[in-house]
Design a protein around this motif. Structure first.
Motif, PDB file in Angstrom:
ATOM      1  N   LEU A 198      18.483 -26.759  32.001  1.00 24.79           N
ATOM      2  CA  LEU A 198      17.852 -27.985  31.487  1.00 24.79           C
ATOM      3  C   LEU A 198      17.897 -29.147  32.475  1.00 24.79           C
ATOM      4  CD1 LEU A 198      18.770 -28.192  27.688  1.00 24.79           C
ATOM      5  CD2 LEU A 198      16.831 -27.111  28.812  1.00 24.79           C
ATOM      6  N   LYS A 199      18.627 -28.990  33.591  1.00 30.62           N
ATOM      7  CA  LYS A 199      18.771 -30.101  34.560  1.00 30.62           C
ATOM      8  C   LYS A 199      17.446 -30.812  34.870  1.00 30.62           C
ATOM      9  CE  LYS A 199      23.054 -30.898  36.285  1.00 30.62           C
ATOM     10  NZ  LYS A 199      23.747 -30.289  35.166  1.00 30.62           N
ATOM     11  N   PRO A 200      16.368 -30.091  35.245  1.00 29.02           N
ATOM     12  CA  PRO A 200      15.150 -30.820  35.628  1.00 29.02           C
ATOM     13  C   PRO A 200      14.477 -31.549  34.463  1.00 29.02           C
ATOM     14  CG  PRO A 200      15.051 -28.507  36.311  1.00 29.02           C
ATOM     15  CD  PRO A 200      16.206 -28.641  35.390  1.00 29.02           C
ATOM     16  N   PHE A 201      14.895 -31.269  33.226  1.00 32.01           N
ATOM     17  CA  PHE A 201      14.249 -31.899  32.079  1.00 32.01           C
ATOM     18  C   PHE A 201      14.816 -33.281  31.764  1.00 32.01           C
ATOM     19  CE2 PHE A 201      13.182 -27.474  31.585  1.00 32.01           C
ATOM     20  CZ  PHE A 201      11.883 -27.507  31.099  1.00 32.01           C
ATOM     21  N   GLU A 202      15.843 -33.674  32.510  1.00 35.67           N
ATOM     22  CA  GLU A 202      16.430 -35.012  32.353  1.00 35.67           C
ATOM     23  C   GLU A 202      16.777 -35.309  30.893  1.00 35.67           C
ATOM     24  OE1 GLU A 202      13.323 -37.221  34.255  1.00 35.67           O
ATOM     25  OE2 GLU A 202      13.855 -36.444  36.236  1.00 35.67           O
ATOM     26  N   VAL A 203      17.397 -34.316  30.235  1.00 38.12           N
ATOM     27  CA  VAL A 203      17.816 -34.475  28.841  1.00 38.12           C
ATOM     28  C   VAL A 203      19.234 -35.053  28.783  1.00 38.12           C
ATOM     29  CG1 VAL A 203      16.345 -32.663  27.876  1.00 38.12           C
ATOM     30  CG2 VAL A 203      18.548 -32.038  28.865  1.00 38.12           C
ATOM     31  N   GLU A 204      19.598 -35.602  27.613  1.00 35.33           N
ATOM     32  CA  GLU A 204      20.984 -36.028  27.382  1.00 35.33           C
ATOM     33  C   GLU A 204      21.644 -34.932  26.565  1.00 35.33           C
ATOM     34  OE1 GLU A 204      21.303 -39.884  25.435  1.00 35.33           O
ATOM     35  OE2 GLU A 204      19.400 -40.418  26.387  1.00 35.33           O
ATOM     36  N   ILE A 205      22.654 -34.274  27.135  1.00 35.61           N
ATOM     37  CA  ILE A 205      23.252 -33.143  26.431  1.00 35.61           C
ATOM     38  C   ILE A 205      24.620 -33.512  25.882  1.00 35.61           C
ATOM     39  CG2 ILE A 205      23.896 -30.711  26.592  1.00 35.61           C
ATOM     40  CD1 ILE A 205      22.076 -30.390  28.924  1.00 35.61           C
ATOM     41  N   SER A 206      24.837 -33.209  24.607  1.00 38.73           N
ATOM     42  CA  SER A 206      26.185 -33.294  24.045  1.00 38.73           C
ATOM     43  C   SER A 206      26.516 -31.942  23.431  1.00 38.73           C
ATOM     44  CB  SER A 206      26.280 -34.417  23.010  1.00 38.73           C
ATOM     45  OG  SER A 206      25.322 -34.225  22.000  1.00 38.73           O
ATOM     46  N   SER A 207      27.807 -31.727  23.179  1.00 40.00           N
ATOM     47  CA  SER A 207      28.214 -30.420  22.668  1.00 40.00           C
ATOM     48  C   SER A 207      29.420 -30.568  21.759  1.00 40.00           C
ATOM     49  CB  SER A 207      28.554 -29.488  23.843  1.00 40.00           C
ATOM     50  OG  SER A 207      29.053 -28.242  23.360  1.00 40.00           O
ATOM     51  N   TYR A 208      29.518 -29.634  20.811  1.00 43.14           N
ATOM     52  CA  TYR A 208      30.723 -29.553  19.986  1.00 43.14           C
ATOM     53  C   TYR A 208      31.172 -28.104  19.916  1.00 43.14           C
ATOM     54  CZ  TYR A 208      34.043 -29.717  16.228  1.00 43.14           C
ATOM     55  OH  TYR A 208      35.199 -29.587  15.519  1.00 43.14           O
ATOM     56  N   SER A 209      32.450 -27.886  20.174  1.00 44.80           N
ATOM     57  CA  SER A 209      33.039 -26.569  19.978  1.00 44.80           C
ATOM     58  C   SER A 209      34.528 -26.776  19.772  1.00 44.80           C
ATOM     59  CB  SER A 209      32.787 -25.676  21.199  1.00 44.80           C
ATOM     60  OG  SER A 209      33.249 -24.366  20.930  1.00 44.80           O
ATOM     61  N   ALA A 210      35.027 -26.411  18.583  1.00 42.19           N
ATOM     62  CA  ALA A 210      36.422 -26.683  18.235  1.00 42.19           C
ATOM     63  C   ALA A 210      37.356 -26.103  19.295  1.00 42.19           C
ATOM     64  CB  ALA A 210      36.739 -26.097  16.859  1.00 42.19           C
ATOM     65  N   GLY A 211      38.291 -26.900  19.748  1.00 35.05           N
ATOM     66  CA  GLY A 211      39.319 -26.399  20.663  1.00 35.05           C
ATOM     67  C   GLY A 211      38.987 -26.551  22.135  1.00 35.05           C
ATOM     68  N   VAL A 212      37.754 -26.902  22.481  1.00 35.43           N
ATOM     69  CA  VAL A 212      37.410 -27.081  23.896  1.00 35.43           C
ATOM     70  C   VAL A 212      37.829 -28.492  24.312  1.00 35.43           C
ATOM     71  CG1 VAL A 212      35.532 -27.182  25.576  1.00 35.43           C
ATOM     72  CG2 VAL A 212      35.491 -25.452  23.767  1.00 35.43           C
ATOM     73  N   PRO A 213      38.637 -28.605  25.394  1.00 32.51           N
ATOM     74  CA  PRO A 213      39.118 -29.942  25.780  1.00 32.51           C
ATOM     75  C   PRO A 213      37.980 -30.845  26.261  1.00 32.51           C
ATOM     76  CG  PRO A 213      40.214 -28.194  27.065  1.00 32.51           C
ATOM     77  CD  PRO A 213      39.114 -27.559  26.296  1.00 32.51           C
ATOM     78  N   THR A 214      38.092 -32.132  25.937  1.00 33.93           N
ATOM     79  CA  THR A 214      37.096 -33.149  26.304  1.00 33.93           C
ATOM     80  C   THR A 214      36.723 -33.087  27.784  1.00 33.93           C
ATOM     81  OG1 THR A 214      37.957 -34.567  24.583  1.00 33.93           O
ATOM     82  CG2 THR A 214      36.672 -35.635  26.285  1.00 33.93           C
ATOM     83  N   GLU A 215      37.753 -32.942  28.643  1.00 32.88           N
ATOM     84  CA  GLU A 215      37.485 -32.971  30.090  1.00 32.88           C
ATOM     85  C   GLU A 215      36.580 -31.813  30.500  1.00 32.88           C
ATOM     86  OE1 GLU A 215      41.284 -31.909  29.593  1.00 32.88           O
ATOM     87  OE2 GLU A 215      40.645 -33.437  28.136  1.00 32.88           O
ATOM     88  N   PHE A 216      36.694 -30.679  29.803  1.00 34.61           N
ATOM     89  CA  PHE A 216      35.904 -29.503  30.172  1.00 34.61           C
ATOM     90  C   PHE A 216      34.403 -29.776  29.973  1.00 34.61           C
ATOM     91  CE2 PHE A 216      34.293 -25.094  29.484  1.00 34.61           C
ATOM     92  CZ  PHE A 216      34.664 -24.577  30.712  1.00 34.61           C
ATOM     93  N   PHE A 217      34.055 -30.458  28.873  1.00 33.19           N
ATOM     94  CA  PHE A 217      32.650 -30.849  28.673  1.00 33.19           C
ATOM     95  C   PHE A 217      32.214 -31.760  29.813  1.00 33.19           C
ATOM     96  CE2 PHE A 217      33.952 -30.240  24.123  1.00 33.19           C
ATOM     97  CZ  PHE A 217      33.042 -29.259  23.789  1.00 33.19           C
ATOM     98  N   ARG A 218      33.060 -32.781  30.086  1.00 32.99           N
ATOM     99  CA  ARG A 218      32.682 -33.812  31.073  1.00 32.99           C
ATOM    100  C   ARG A 218      32.491 -33.217  32.453  1.00 32.99           C
ATOM    101  NH1 ARG A 218      35.345 -38.251  28.049  1.00 32.99           N
ATOM    102  NH2 ARG A 218      33.623 -38.802  26.651  1.00 32.99           N
ATOM    103  N   GLU A 219      33.312 -32.194  32.799  1.00 29.22           N
ATOM    104  CA  GLU A 219      33.149 -31.533  34.098  1.00 29.22           C
ATOM    105  C   GLU A 219      31.742 -30.954  34.257  1.00 29.22           C
ATOM    106  OE1 GLU A 219      36.111 -28.435  34.468  1.00 29.22           O
ATOM    107  OE2 GLU A 219      37.724 -29.917  34.191  1.00 29.22           O
TER     108      GLU A 219
END
Lengths: 360, 360
Positions: A198-219
């Motif tokens: 999705l990179k070239p689509f310039e979308v704003e991506i958010s995600s939810y998955s129980a137990g995944v640390p915040t920093e891992f999403f941000r990376e």
């Protein structure tokens, strides 16, 4: 049971070495069906050499006893497994004659092949890794774009007389993916590949998955959603790619689906049973959402399911996984990993107990 | 004819300033229909200010005489035009009272709005530029992925009983776009946006477009094909996005289509008339190619066209251009360009005579 010496295309796979190899050779047991061998190894498997002695079992007519017998007689150190390979039970793994140290799995989840106990006993396990998650991500993109552009209505519009054609085409209310807010439920390999595509689509991506640390999403340049409710309420596209666990089963129900925005897109390329399918049918019937599904509570989707006839629903027959032309790449990838194992090099796409337990 | 002072949503657009503004103001004439105003400017047009005096003509009931009269009476320096704007004929442009120096065109091609003579006389012209080419590229990607995964057959497969379902699903011979060889016929804005969207798919892209210098392809990481025959023969996906000119009309005929590889994908998001449609129908009937079309020789596609009923063909009703939700962005982009013009700053997405003559 069939033995294999050299399996080049067109050659009879039943050529048998008839031996357990030399003491310098390691032994590899292949437990696959014809269809797997043909599509994953169109150029055949490599033959025996000074490092490796091969034996191929045709899984088509293999019963549990012959499976155990082959493992016990051949004493393989490496197992090349796939969809059709019989399970290594805890009993087999705990047997004194059991010598498998590396399970090279051609496909995805090994939950039908190995018990969790295999990891406790230190078995190395690899699978098709990113080779599989990219095609699934690609399919999620296809379903998303198709829903945004109202593909299920094209055929009807194309066959209208001119005046109705113009009106109904305008009523498609087509949308672009460019710049949209996209929410991913789940953040495993597939989700990360979706982020990449999705990179070239310039979308704003958010995600939810129980137990995944915040920093891992941000990376991965993804915004962690505070809750699954926030994820469903704040995005224009929701892609379902969460693992199926007792906690996630049926977790996407009526309350979450009611949070979806008008004109929003809901796509499922993960596991059907994560979604409460009856609640989804009811939400679709209320209208103004666009839905693309590749997976269902029961597969194939029963012929009397209401999903077949609902407007604004695109159904694919569970084909998100590796397309036919990807299988030879998966075969080569497995052979590369086997070479790495023989050379004592780090393996690619290794599966650990955590990944095993989270796998879909 | 309607005048406009301030056009906020819901407000009556017939409020008229009734004047030609002050001597410090420049004058802008808007020639658009209601549907264009509502979708491109959902928040209304800005009102008069010290720099600009607006007049809006509703193009729905505008005849040629009233059009000329409005241009002559209001003497605009700027024209805000769109799909429904009547043409500025050479006669109008050459009239002594004609004062338009900048034509800010909301949409794509200005060939129905301006004669080439406008450029000779130094008129500045802008259009929606990349805002339009990205959605077209996006649609090309959708059609390509849908063809690779055999989307037109999904509905049939989904409704089969279990044993047939398994067989027919395998017979889909789905393919991925990852790593494929993609050929672009045409190398304008749309083609370059396709290149950008395809980046994460790690494809090998080549292109052919008569007259485009080799270095220009290379600057965009695209391999120039030596001939259109080479382009069609060497790629697994062909995307048609060439401009329609007397030279390209019907240029994709039986000989080129016969060069397409088995299982290859042919997509057209450019102009229908570039392809010899009868030859395409015959090639599709021979089988083993997958076709996605958004444009046709005659539009809408006649109801008796064989394309409606051929296997492995996906037809969309000419919707590749800006989706509904992109129009407000195009409106804002046009207003930004008008501000730039007033501040004597360089304009964005300027159209010159070369682009005009090449436009589709």
């Amino acid at each position: 049971m069939r033995n294999l010496h050299v399996a080049n295309p067109g050659q009879d796979r039943s050529h048998a070495s008839g031996t357990n190899g030399t003491s310098d050779q390691k032994r590899i047991l292949v437990g696959l069906g014809d269809a797997e061998l043909d599509t994953f190894f169109p150029a055949g498997l490599p033959g025996d050499d000074e490092r490796l002695c091969w034996k191929v079992l045709d899984t088509k007519h293999l019963d549990d006893d012959s499976w155990v017998e082959a493992l016990r007689e051949f004493e393989p150190e490496i197992l090349l497994s796939g969809w059709s390979t019989p399970k290594l039970t805890e009993e087999i793994i705990d047997s004194p004659w059991f010598k498998v140290k590396y399970c090279c799995h051609l496909t995805g989840s090994v939950r039908n092949t190995l018990p969790a106990r295999a990891f406790e006993k230190g078995m190395l396990v690899t699978n098709w890794g990113r080779l599989a998650s990219t095609p699934v991500a690609e399919h999620a993109l296809l379903l998303t774009l198709a829903c945004l552009r109202r593909l299920p209505s094209w055929k009807t519009v194309m066959k209208l007389p001119l005046d109705e054609f113009i009106k109904e085409r305008a009523d498609l209310h087509t949308r672009t993916l460019i710049g949209k807010r996209v929410g991913l439920h789940g953040f495993g390999f597939v989700a990360r590949e979706i982020v990449r595509l999705l990179k070239p689509f310039e979308v704003e991506i958010s995600s939810y998955s129980a137990g995944v640390p915040t920093e891992f999403f941000r990376e991965h340049d993804v915004e962690p959603a505070d809750s699954i409710e926030e994820l469903f309420a704040n995005n224009e596209v929701i892609i379902e790619c969460e693992a199926l666990t007792p906690e996630t089963q049926g977790s996407v129900g009526a309350e979450l689906l009611d949070l979806l925005q008008p004109k929003s897109v809901f796509v499922n390329v993960g596991r059907g049973a994560v979604v409460d399918e009856d609640a989804l049918v009811k939400r679709i019937q209320r209208g103004d959402i666009r839905v693309g599904l590749d997976v269902y509570s029961e597969e194939p989707l029963p012929l009397d399911s209401q999903l077949h006839s609902l407007k604004d629903v695109l159904l694919s027959p569970h084909i998100a996984g590796p397309t036919e032309d990807v299988r030879p790449r998966c075969g080569l990838f497995a052979l590369e990993n086997i070479s790495r194992y023989l050379r004592d090099e780090p393996l690619k796409s290794q599966v650990d107990l955590v990944a095993y337990l989270r796998s879909t």
